[in-house]
Design an enzyme around this catalytic site. Sequence first.
Site, short mmCIF file in Angstrom:
data_model
loop_
_atom_site.label_atom_id
_atom_site.label_comp_id
_atom_site.label_asym_id
_atom_site.label_seq_id
_atom_site.Cartn_x
_atom_site.Cartn_y
_atom_site.Cartn_z
CB ILE A 238 -1.00 -0.12 1.22
CG1 ILE A 238 -1.83 -1.05 1.37
CG2 ILE A 238 -1.70 1.39 1.33
CD1 ILE A 238 -2.78 -1.07 0.20
CE LYS A 239 2.72 7.23 -3.74
NZ LYS A 239 2.86 7.87 -5.02
CD GLN A 240 -3.12 6.83 2.30
OE1 GLN A 240 -3.14 7.88 1.69
NE2 GLN A 240 -4.04 5.84 2.16
#
Length: 352
Positions: A238-240
């Site tokens: 996940i990129k956040q």
Amino acid sequence: MDYTALQQLLGNEAENLLNFQHPKIPRTLLHQPSPTFIDDVLALSNRNPQVLKSLSALQNHGRLSKTGYLSILPVDQGIEHTAGSSFAPNPLYFDPENIIRLAMEGGCNAVATTFGNLAMMSRKYAHKIPFIVKINHNELLTYPVKYDQIMFGSVKDAWNLGATAIGATIYFGSENSNRQIIEVSEAFERAHELGMACILWCYTRNNSFTKDGINYEVAADITGQANHLGVTLQADIIKQKLPENNGGFTTLNFAKSNPKMYSELSSDHPIDLCRYQLLNCYAGRAGLINSGGESKGAADLSESIRTAVINKKAGGTGLILGRKAFQRPFEEGVRLLNDIQDVYLTKEITIV
């Protein structure tokens, strides 16, 4: 860069970040990055051997090889922000070869960019550094400006050009999020069938998420739930964006929340806010990489070091940083990437 230099770059925040010892969520609840993370965690999932092989390729490349951490160079801004605005500070990067060279010489685990950029240099570089194809984008040539992620190619095309992984964005909370969820879930299923890893840019976007001048698109509770939706779509990573505040659900009075989310699972400390994001990534079974954000000039290095320290101490898997590196001279970009990677190589900075 040594530990003393890192302390100096953090300035007044050094004590608060480096010596933070009492997180709301104990690290014993988390699956933490390690050299054996794929064997210990992901090998228990439904990911087939080819996907595990691709994830291993990401983990075992560059300066952070075999540490469990990732440093990824993302350059999709030529579409997302227009090529002119993105590359005018350094026209070198209109040529996609230089994007790949920056990732390689910068010691990154992988380069993430567009179909066109990677296809143009595929035969020269696909076997030298892991490719991550960003398969959807928000284009800015529609007037008036709209915000919608649309597909720019097929998963099969990404596989054909030698990609190790694909990346996609969903604007959770936006008018078109339902369609984006369906498109990305289908793309991830196909990518996994072909043996590629999947990374999801889990962004929230809605004009109503701002109240009294505060942007809750970067609230820990809202971004945390976006992360939870992302791992439900079977994103491997996940990129956040790094959370900047909390209480989006309660302030905006929507969705559902529990008071313990804010009292027992988080605080106003940056590491606690980031750890809450990670908790929503199946307690770290899917890695969390935070975004480096826009380039602001002289403060880029200190801001990037701050983000890396927060991510690492919270239990995250690394940083995905582009503009701060490519919007400066090539060698300076390489040094900046290396300095950020040094946070993950510094033994004095540990998961709290």
